[in-house]
Design a protein around this motif. Sequence first.
Motif, PDB file in Angstrom:
ATOM      1  N   VAL A 108       0.840  -1.209   0.000  1.00 50.63           N
ATOM      2  CA  VAL A 108       0.000   0.000   0.000  1.00 50.63           C
ATOM      3  C   VAL A 108       0.870   1.252   0.000  1.00 50.63           C
ATOM      4  CG1 VAL A 108      -1.691   1.330   1.331  1.00 50.63           C
ATOM      5  CG2 VAL A 108      -1.962  -1.142   1.094  1.00 50.63           C
ATOM      6  N   GLN A 109       1.927   1.262   0.816  1.00 48.81           N
ATOM      7  CA  GLN A 109       2.799   2.427   0.905  1.00 48.81           C
ATOM      8  C   GLN A 109       3.513   2.706  -0.418  1.00 48.81           C
ATOM      9  OE1 GLN A 109       5.109   1.102   4.218  1.00 48.81           O
ATOM     10  NE2 GLN A 109       3.561   1.679   5.742  1.00 48.81           N
ATOM     11  N   ASP A 110       3.971   1.647  -1.087  1.00 52.77           N
ATOM     12  CA  ASP A 110       4.722   1.826  -2.335  1.00 52.77           C
ATOM     13  C   ASP A 110       3.827   2.123  -3.529  1.00 52.77           C
ATOM     14  OD1 ASP A 110       6.991   1.361  -0.929  1.00 52.77           O
ATOM     15  OD2 ASP A 110       7.444  -0.600  -1.814  1.00 52.77           O
ATOM     16  N   ASN A 111       2.582   1.620  -3.504  1.00 53.94           N
ATOM     17  CA  ASN A 111       1.747   1.698  -4.697  1.00 53.94           C
ATOM     18  C   ASN A 111       0.489   2.555  -4.559  1.00 53.94           C
ATOM     19  OD1 ASN A 111       3.015  -0.479  -6.617  1.00 53.94           O
ATOM     20  ND2 ASN A 111       2.958  -1.431  -4.607  1.00 53.94           N
ATOM     21  N   VAL A 112       0.039   2.817  -3.325  1.00 58.94           N
ATOM     22  CA  VAL A 112      -1.180   3.621  -3.135  1.00 58.94           C
ATOM     23  C   VAL A 112      -0.851   4.958  -2.488  1.00 58.94           C
ATOM     24  CG1 VAL A 112      -3.481   3.708  -2.108  1.00 58.94           C
ATOM     25  CG2 VAL A 112      -2.570   1.524  -2.946  1.00 58.94           C
ATOM     26  N   GLY A 113      -0.276   4.925  -1.298  1.00 55.33           N
ATOM     27  CA  GLY A 113       0.067   6.170  -0.622  1.00 55.33           C
ATOM     28  C   GLY A 113       0.485   5.930   0.802  1.00 55.33           C
ATOM     29  N   TRP A 114       1.347   6.804   1.327  1.00 53.46           N
ATOM     30  CA  TRP A 114       1.860   6.645   2.678  1.00 53.46           C
ATOM     31  C   TRP A 114       0.812   6.942   3.733  1.00 53.46           C
ATOM     32  CZ3 TRP A 114       6.301   4.279   3.713  1.00 53.46           C
ATOM     33  CH2 TRP A 114       7.224   4.125   2.658  1.00 53.46           C
ATOM     34  N   LYS A 157       2.877  -9.297 -14.074  1.00 52.25           N
ATOM     35  CA  LYS A 157       2.527  -7.953 -13.613  1.00 52.25           C
ATOM     36  C   LYS A 157       2.977  -7.627 -12.190  1.00 52.25           C
ATOM     37  CE  LYS A 157      -1.596  -7.569 -16.568  1.00 52.25           C
ATOM     38  NZ  LYS A 157      -3.051  -7.316 -16.597  1.00 52.25           N
ATOM     39  N   PHE A 158       2.976  -8.605 -11.294  1.00 55.00           N
ATOM     40  CA  PHE A 158       3.217  -8.291  -9.885  1.00 55.00           C
ATOM     41  C   PHE A 158       4.702  -8.109  -9.597  1.00 55.00           C
ATOM     42  CE2 PHE A 158       3.832  -9.524  -5.387  1.00 55.00           C
ATOM     43  CZ  PHE A 158       3.054  -8.531  -4.797  1.00 55.00           C
ATOM     44  N   LYS A 159       5.009  -7.016  -8.871  1.00 57.46           N
ATOM     45  CA  LYS A 159       6.379  -6.724  -8.467  1.00 57.46           C
ATOM     46  C   LYS A 159       6.413  -6.634  -6.949  1.00 57.46           C
ATOM     47  CE  LYS A 159      10.238  -3.882 -10.040  1.00 57.46           C
ATOM     48  NZ  LYS A 159      10.626  -2.720 -10.882  1.00 57.46           N
ATOM     49  N   VAL A 160       7.210  -7.482  -6.324  1.00 59.66           N
ATOM     50  CA  VAL A 160       7.266  -7.558  -4.862  1.00 59.66           C
ATOM     51  C   VAL A 160       7.883  -6.282  -4.297  1.00 59.66           C
ATOM     52  CG1 VAL A 160       8.182  -8.825  -2.878  1.00 59.66           C
ATOM     53  CG2 VAL A 160       7.483 -10.061  -4.954  1.00 59.66           C
ATOM     54  N   PRO A 161       7.224  -5.601  -3.354  1.00 59.89           N
ATOM     55  CA  PRO A 161       7.848  -4.440  -2.691  1.00 59.89           C
ATOM     56  C   PRO A 161       9.121  -4.876  -1.963  1.00 59.89           C
ATOM     57  CG  PRO A 161       5.491  -4.551  -2.203  1.00 59.89           C
ATOM     58  CD  PRO A 161       5.854  -5.847  -2.861  1.00 59.89           C
ATOM     59  N   PRO A 162      10.181  -4.059  -1.987  1.00 52.23           N
ATOM     60  CA  PRO A 162      11.445  -4.470  -1.339  1.00 52.23           C
ATOM     61  C   PRO A 162      11.276  -4.848   0.132  1.00 52.23           C
ATOM     62  CG  PRO A 162      11.771  -2.484  -2.642  1.00 52.23           C
ATOM     63  CD  PRO A 162      10.293  -2.749  -2.649  1.00 52.23           C
ATOM     64  N   ALA A 163      10.503  -4.065   0.873  1.00 47.47           N
ATOM     65  CA  ALA A 163      10.322  -4.350   2.300  1.00 47.47           C
ATOM     66  C   ALA A 163       9.567  -5.649   2.534  1.00 47.47           C
ATOM     67  CB  ALA A 163       9.585  -3.200   2.987  1.00 47.47           C
TER      68      ALA A 163
END
Length: 533
Positions: A204-210, A322-328
């Motif tokens: 959510v933080q990486d793709n939607v908003g903090w 399509k899916f890219k894993v967030p680093p965290a």
Amino acid sequence: MRDRSELLSLVLIQPAMAETVAGAVDYRGQPASRAATGGWKSSVFVMAMEIAERFAYKGVAANLITYLTGPLGQPMARAAASIDAWKGVSQMLPLPLACVADAWIGRYRAIVLASLIFVVSMGALSVSSAFPVFRAGHVAIFYVALYLVALGEGAHKPCAQAFAADQFDEKDPRESVARSSFFNWWYFGMCAGTAVTTMVSSYVQDNVGWGLGFGIPCIVIAASLAVFLLGSRSYRYYTTTEASPFSRVGKAFLALIESWTPNRRVIISKEDGNAAAVEEVKSVLRLLPIWASCIIYAIIFSQTSTFFTKQAATLDRRIGAKFKVPPAALQTFISVSIVVFIPVYDRLFVPLARRCTGRPTGITMLQRIGAGLALSLVAVALSALVEMKRLGVARDAGLVNTPKAQLPMSLWWMVPQYVLIGVADVFAMIGLQEFFYDQVPDAARSLGLALFLSIFGVGHLLSSLLISVIDKATAKSGTSWFSNNLNHAHLDYFYWLLTGLCAVELVAFVLFSRVYVYKRKGGNDNAGHGDFV
């Protein structure tokens, strides 16, 4: 005749005493019924609260390096040091706050108060991060809210676990065995919550908003507080008429100092209460060598949410089209490995070890911790090898000077080090929790768990100091080990340094463990000298 009446009264009173738990009361202040209070049925409410707390705290901590180096624009070394300092404070605060809880407000009220602080602080984080950073005051508000989260964590952490463990009576054989198992399942629940939040919040933080990324944990902790309050009628509450830990420990230290004064012999009588206080201080002092020999393990653990995440950001993290894993989100592998291995440890390893050693817990607490330290050494050495591989791939691909480019190296290269750290935690982290809860006096168990947490507080603070010193020293000679361009940096050197320090730590731990004597229980030693081997 009198003897017969006394015998009859004892016969009638004995079952009644067995039906209540010594020293515990229920929510009405009456002696706690063994059948109606405590046990698993009560501890699950506290465990639900702890899972939510992990969800909330990790929802902030897991991806904080990305927020500080992204929207706040901080250099990587400064951001990592800031995060370690914040984590260090959050895990040092339990020491004074546990004393306050044990002496005055009680563990139950401390948990409720900490949850309210969490809700307020995370609400402030969510609001402040929802808007673009436009002035220094904005950054100040963010950090104030961040350290309020640390305050909530400091009050919640030792009290929640001690309060949940209080629901099991160690003097009852069945409940004592259940309590040992409880520490495994407590950590299982924590890691299940961590696994979910690391994946969901970081995405959510990486793709939607903090703003929403910090807001979801706020909502979760508010809901969990309601669940915790629902269990109030089933809890066992322990009360004490003893002096506060500050007063008791202060008097004990004075008594010890006087007893060491030349030409002066101090007799400490049981009547004046100093004898018990001195024993409490001695029991804590005996723990300090074990405490000190676990600090490097804590420093290694602190890298998982900072440098590991920045390394993962440079790798090919695609799964499917399509899916890219967030680093965290790679930190999820730590939690998943813990969730998978705890049942294996509890249901397979312990019974097999029990057959060999004859111990109900299979192996001793110190043996369990030592195994975890050894696994953490292997994990950090593997991390150094993987980073050497990553730097080699960057050179071969001609991407050394393009730090934002994705390297032709899969995220799966980093997964084994995450898994090894997770398995190490099952041994070391849970072993340390049980050890510091079990080996302190009954009246100071929140303090014991706070002492356990302070290992990681000091570890994070030392990690922050170490990073800052190495960054300045290596920058003067050319390129910092923690350069913002990871393809120029040398995290592998840092990991090899930690490997060497961990090896020294492991040797010291084995030496201290061999001479440690466990606390006596009911007149019998749990173990003796040389217990580690």
